[in-house]
Scaffold this motif. Structure first.
Motif, PDB file in Angstrom:
ATOM      1  N   ARG A  46       0.865  -1.205   0.000  1.00  0.00           N
ATOM      2  CA  ARG A  46       0.000   0.000   0.000  1.00  0.00           C
ATOM      3  C   ARG A  46       0.887   1.236   0.000  1.00  0.00           C
ATOM      4  O   ARG A  46       1.675   1.427   0.928  1.00  0.00           O
ATOM      5  CB  ARG A  46      -0.909  -0.008   1.222  1.00  0.00           C
ATOM      6  CG  ARG A  46      -1.803   1.188   1.306  1.00  0.00           C
ATOM      7  CD  ARG A  46      -2.724   1.101   2.489  1.00  0.00           C
ATOM      8  NE  ARG A  46      -3.691   2.176   2.445  1.00  0.00           N
ATOM      9  CZ  ARG A  46      -4.815   2.182   3.097  1.00  0.00           C
ATOM     10  NH1 ARG A  46      -5.131   1.174   3.877  1.00  0.00           N
ATOM     11  NH2 ARG A  46      -5.633   3.202   3.004  1.00  0.00           N
ATOM     12  N   ASP A  47       0.734   2.048  -1.049  1.00  0.00           N
ATOM     13  CA  ASP A  47       1.501   3.290  -1.193  1.00  0.00           C
ATOM     14  C   ASP A  47       2.993   3.055  -0.974  1.00  0.00           C
ATOM     15  O   ASP A  47       3.668   3.826  -0.282  1.00  0.00           O
ATOM     16  CB  ASP A  47       0.970   4.365  -0.226  1.00  0.00           C
ATOM     17  CG  ASP A  47      -0.426   4.831  -0.605  1.00  0.00           C
ATOM     18  OD1 ASP A  47      -0.693   4.941  -1.824  1.00  0.00           O
ATOM     19  OD2 ASP A  47      -1.240   5.074   0.301  1.00  0.00           O
ATOM     20  N   GLY A  48       3.527   1.963  -1.527  1.00  0.00           N
ATOM     21  CA  GLY A  48       4.958   1.673  -1.443  1.00  0.00           C
ATOM     22  C   GLY A  48       5.391   0.966  -0.175  1.00  0.00           C
ATOM     23  O   GLY A  48       6.557   0.656  -0.006  1.00  0.00           O
ATOM     24  N   THR A  49       4.474   0.709   0.748  1.00  0.00           N
ATOM     25  CA  THR A  49       4.813   0.048   2.006  1.00  0.00           C
ATOM     26  C   THR A  49       4.301  -1.385   1.980  1.00  0.00           C
ATOM     27  O   THR A  49       3.118  -1.624   1.704  1.00  0.00           O
ATOM     28  CB  THR A  49       4.159   0.786   3.203  1.00  0.00           C
ATOM     29  OG1 THR A  49       4.504   2.163   3.132  1.00  0.00           O
ATOM     30  CG2 THR A  49       4.600   0.207   4.515  1.00  0.00           C
ATOM     31  N   LEU A  50       5.175  -2.331   2.287  1.00  0.00           N
ATOM     32  CA  LEU A  50       4.797  -3.739   2.325  1.00  0.00           C
ATOM     33  C   LEU A  50       3.901  -3.985   3.531  1.00  0.00           C
ATOM     34  O   LEU A  50       4.213  -3.550   4.648  1.00  0.00           O
ATOM     35  CB  LEU A  50       6.056  -4.609   2.408  1.00  0.00           C
ATOM     36  CG  LEU A  50       5.892  -6.070   2.095  1.00  0.00           C
ATOM     37  CD1 LEU A  50       5.414  -6.267   0.652  1.00  0.00           C
ATOM     38  CD2 LEU A  50       7.205  -6.817   2.311  1.00  0.00           C
ATOM     39  N   LEU A  51       2.767  -4.645   3.334  1.00  0.00           N
ATOM     40  CA  LEU A  51       1.833  -4.923   4.421  1.00  0.00           C
ATOM     41  C   LEU A  51       2.160  -6.263   5.078  1.00  0.00           C
ATOM     42  O   LEU A  51       2.558  -7.216   4.398  1.00  0.00           O
ATOM     43  CB  LEU A  51       0.393  -4.954   3.889  1.00  0.00           C
ATOM     44  CG  LEU A  51      -0.112  -3.686   3.210  1.00  0.00           C
ATOM     45  CD1 LEU A  51      -1.492  -3.919   2.604  1.00  0.00           C
ATOM     46  CD2 LEU A  51      -0.180  -2.549   4.214  1.00  0.00           C
TER      47      LEU A  51
END
Length: 196
Positions: A46-51
Protein backbone atom coordinates in the motif's frame (compact mmCIF):
# COMPACT_ATOMS: atom_id res chain seq x y z
CA UNK A 1 -14.99 35.11 -18.41
CA UNK A 2 -14.75 34.96 -14.64
CA UNK A 3 -17.45 32.27 -14.54
CA UNK A 4 -15.51 30.02 -16.97
CA UNK A 5 -12.38 30.45 -14.86
CA UNK A 6 -14.25 29.49 -11.67
CA UNK A 7 -15.63 26.35 -13.27
CA UNK A 8 -12.14 25.35 -14.39
CA UNK A 9 -10.77 25.84 -10.88
CA UNK A 10 -13.61 23.75 -9.40
CA UNK A 11 -12.89 20.92 -11.90
CA UNK A 12 -9.21 20.95 -10.95
CA UNK A 13 -10.11 20.95 -7.25
CA UNK A 14 -12.38 17.90 -7.61
CA UNK A 15 -9.74 16.09 -9.67
CA UNK A 16 -7.15 16.67 -6.94
CA UNK A 17 -9.69 15.70 -4.22
CA UNK A 18 -10.11 12.33 -5.94
CA UNK A 19 -6.34 11.92 -6.07
CA UNK A 20 -6.06 12.75 -2.34
CA UNK A 21 -8.85 10.31 -1.40
CA UNK A 22 -7.39 7.47 -3.45
CA UNK A 23 -4.39 5.37 -2.58
CA UNK A 24 -2.17 3.12 -4.66
CA UNK A 25 -1.77 -0.55 -4.04
CA UNK A 26 -0.43 -3.72 -5.59
CA UNK A 27 -0.96 -7.40 -5.06
CA UNK A 28 -2.70 -10.30 -6.74
CA UNK A 29 -6.23 -11.26 -7.72
CA UNK A 30 -7.63 -13.30 -4.83
CA UNK A 31 -10.68 -14.48 -6.82
CA UNK A 32 -12.85 -13.21 -9.64
CA UNK A 33 -16.30 -14.41 -10.72
CA UNK A 34 -16.22 -14.19 -14.52
CA UNK A 35 -19.98 -14.57 -14.94
CA UNK A 36 -20.91 -11.93 -12.34
CA UNK A 37 -18.03 -9.58 -13.21
CA UNK A 38 -16.56 -8.90 -9.77
CA UNK A 39 -14.12 -10.27 -7.22
CA UNK A 40 -11.46 -9.32 -4.70
CA UNK A 41 -7.82 -8.33 -4.90
CA UNK A 42 -5.37 -9.29 -2.18
CA UNK A 43 -3.35 -6.12 -1.52
CA UNK A 44 0.19 -6.80 -0.29
CA UNK A 45 1.67 -3.34 -0.87
CA UNK A 46 0.00 0.00 0.00
CA UNK A 47 1.50 3.29 -1.19
CA UNK A 48 4.96 1.67 -1.44
CA UNK A 49 4.81 0.05 2.01
CA UNK A 50 4.80 -3.74 2.33
CA UNK A 51 1.83 -4.92 4.42
CA UNK A 52 2.23 -7.59 7.12
CA UNK A 53 -1.20 -9.09 6.36
CA UNK A 54 -2.84 -8.96 2.90
CA UNK A 55 -5.93 -6.75 2.72
CA UNK A 56 -8.98 -7.48 0.51
CA UNK A 57 -10.00 -4.83 -2.02
CA UNK A 58 -13.22 -5.15 -4.04
CA UNK A 59 -12.88 -5.08 -7.83
CA UNK A 60 -15.55 -4.71 -10.51
CA UNK A 61 -14.93 -5.58 -14.17
CA UNK A 62 -15.66 -1.97 -15.21
CA UNK A 63 -12.48 -0.84 -13.39
CA UNK A 64 -10.13 -3.21 -15.27
CA UNK A 65 -7.70 -1.71 -17.80
CA UNK A 66 -7.79 -4.12 -20.75
CA UNK A 67 -9.30 -4.66 -24.19
CA UNK A 68 -12.27 -6.92 -24.95
CA UNK A 69 -13.91 -9.07 -22.28
CA UNK A 70 -12.74 -7.82 -18.88
CA UNK A 71 -11.84 -10.33 -16.18
CA UNK A 72 -8.98 -11.34 -13.89
CA UNK A 73 -7.21 -14.65 -13.43
CA UNK A 74 -6.78 -15.94 -9.89
CA UNK A 75 -3.23 -15.11 -8.74
CA UNK A 76 -2.68 -12.51 -11.47
CA UNK A 77 -0.38 -9.64 -10.38
CA UNK A 78 -2.11 -6.25 -10.39
CA UNK A 79 -1.53 -2.62 -9.52
CA UNK A 80 -4.46 -0.40 -8.66
CA UNK A 81 -5.80 2.75 -7.16
CA UNK A 82 -8.47 2.38 -4.53
CA UNK A 83 -10.66 4.35 -2.18
CA UNK A 84 -12.45 3.70 1.06
CA UNK A 85 -16.20 3.50 0.57
CA UNK A 86 -19.05 2.74 2.95
CA UNK A 87 -18.65 -0.96 2.05
CA UNK A 88 -14.86 -1.09 2.54
CA UNK A 89 -11.92 -0.77 0.17
CA UNK A 90 -12.95 -0.49 -3.46
CA UNK A 91 -10.66 -0.38 -6.52
CA UNK A 92 -10.98 2.54 -8.93
CA UNK A 93 -8.56 1.49 -11.71
CA UNK A 94 -6.81 -1.86 -12.01
CA UNK A 95 -3.86 -2.58 -14.33
CA UNK A 96 -1.16 -5.18 -14.70
CA UNK A 97 2.39 -4.53 -13.41
CA UNK A 98 3.76 -1.10 -14.41
CA UNK A 99 0.43 0.02 -15.93
CA UNK A 100 0.23 -2.79 -18.51
CA UNK A 101 -3.21 -4.12 -19.46
CA UNK A 102 -4.58 -6.89 -17.25
CA UNK A 103 -4.12 -10.45 -18.55
CA UNK A 104 -7.59 -11.73 -17.66
CA UNK A 105 -9.01 -15.19 -17.13
CA UNK A 106 -9.13 -17.90 -19.78
CA UNK A 107 -12.65 -18.67 -18.61
CA UNK A 108 -15.45 -16.92 -20.43
CA UNK A 109 -19.10 -16.99 -19.42
CA UNK A 110 -21.16 -19.50 -21.38
CA UNK A 111 -23.46 -16.74 -22.54
CA UNK A 112 -26.84 -15.81 -21.22
CA UNK A 113 -28.39 -18.66 -19.30
CA UNK A 114 -31.22 -19.77 -21.50
CA UNK A 115 -34.38 -21.08 -20.00
CA UNK A 116 -35.47 -24.36 -21.37
CA UNK A 117 -38.16 -23.45 -23.81
CA UNK A 118 -41.53 -24.98 -23.16
CA UNK A 119 -42.42 -23.92 -26.67
CA UNK A 120 -45.03 -21.39 -27.54
CA UNK A 121 -48.36 -23.13 -27.54
CA UNK A 122 -51.82 -21.84 -28.18
CA UNK A 123 -54.09 -21.99 -25.12
CA UNK A 124 -57.08 -22.36 -27.45
CA UNK A 125 -56.12 -25.39 -29.55
CA UNK A 126 -52.82 -26.51 -28.01
CA UNK A 127 -51.02 -26.11 -31.34
CA UNK A 128 -47.39 -24.98 -31.48
CA UNK A 129 -45.89 -21.72 -32.77
CA UNK A 130 -48.83 -19.40 -32.24
CA UNK A 131 -50.87 -17.88 -29.43
CA UNK A 132 -54.62 -17.96 -28.79
CA UNK A 133 -55.19 -14.48 -30.20
CA UNK A 134 -53.67 -15.66 -33.53
CA UNK A 135 -55.47 -19.03 -33.55
CA UNK A 136 -57.39 -19.88 -36.74
CA UNK A 137 -59.89 -22.08 -34.87
CA UNK A 138 -62.97 -20.71 -33.13
CA UNK A 139 -62.81 -20.63 -29.32
CA UNK A 140 -62.45 -24.19 -28.03
CA UNK A 141 -63.93 -25.50 -24.77
CA UNK A 142 -61.71 -24.89 -21.78
CA UNK A 143 -60.00 -27.94 -20.31
CA UNK A 144 -57.91 -29.04 -17.34
CA UNK A 145 -54.20 -28.37 -17.89
CA UNK A 146 -53.32 -31.52 -15.91
CA UNK A 147 -55.49 -34.26 -17.44
CA UNK A 148 -56.98 -32.47 -20.48
CA UNK A 149 -60.58 -33.16 -19.40
CA UNK A 150 -63.25 -30.62 -20.45
CA UNK A 151 -65.43 -31.43 -17.43
CA UNK A 152 -63.32 -29.53 -14.89
CA UNK A 153 -60.38 -27.12 -14.46
CA UNK A 154 -56.97 -27.94 -12.95
CA UNK A 155 -57.98 -26.53 -9.54
CA UNK A 156 -60.69 -29.20 -9.27
CA UNK A 157 -58.80 -32.03 -11.00
CA UNK A 158 -59.50 -35.34 -9.18
CA UNK A 159 -56.42 -37.02 -10.69
CA UNK A 160 -54.11 -34.24 -9.52
CA UNK A 161 -55.75 -34.22 -6.08
CA UNK A 162 -55.32 -37.99 -5.84
CA UNK A 163 -51.63 -37.75 -6.72
CA UNK A 164 -50.92 -34.92 -4.33
CA UNK A 165 -52.71 -36.46 -1.32
CA UNK A 166 -50.17 -37.80 1.22
CA UNK A 167 -51.73 -41.26 1.58
CA UNK A 168 -51.83 -42.15 -2.12
CA UNK A 169 -48.63 -40.56 -3.29
CA UNK A 170 -47.81 -41.77 -6.78
CA UNK A 171 -50.54 -44.46 -7.00
CA UNK A 172 -52.43 -42.90 -9.90
CA UNK A 173 -49.23 -42.43 -11.83
CA UNK A 174 -47.96 -45.95 -11.16
CA UNK A 175 -51.33 -47.50 -12.20
CA UNK A 176 -51.35 -45.48 -15.41
CA UNK A 177 -47.74 -46.49 -16.14
CA UNK A 178 -48.55 -50.18 -15.53
CA UNK A 179 -51.50 -50.00 -17.93
CA UNK A 180 -49.36 -48.35 -20.61
CA UNK A 181 -46.61 -50.97 -20.19
CA UNK A 182 -49.11 -53.82 -20.53
CA UNK A 183 -50.69 -52.22 -23.60
CA UNK A 184 -47.27 -51.89 -25.21
CA UNK A 185 -46.39 -55.50 -24.32
CA UNK A 186 -49.65 -56.71 -25.87
CA UNK A 187 -50.75 -58.46 -22.69
CA UNK A 188 -54.37 -58.14 -21.60
CA UNK A 189 -55.07 -56.11 -18.50
CA UNK A 190 -55.72 -58.17 -15.34
CA UNK A 191 -59.30 -58.03 -14.07
CA UNK A 192 -59.86 -55.58 -11.28
CA UNK A 193 -60.67 -57.31 -8.03
CA UNK A 194 -63.50 -56.04 -5.90
CA UNK A 195 -63.65 -56.42 -2.16
CA UNK A 196 -67.29 -57.27 -1.53
Amino acid sequence: MAEGGCAKIEEEATATDEDVDSSRGSGVCKWFNVRMGFGFLSMTNRDGTLLEEPVDVFVHQSKLHMEGFRSLKEGEEVEFTFKTSSKGLESMRVTGPEGAPCVGSEKKPKGPQKRRSKGDRCYNCGGPDHHAKECQLPPQPKKCHFCQSTSHMVANCPIKAQQSSPGSQGTATSLREEEEEQEHAGAPLPPESSDE
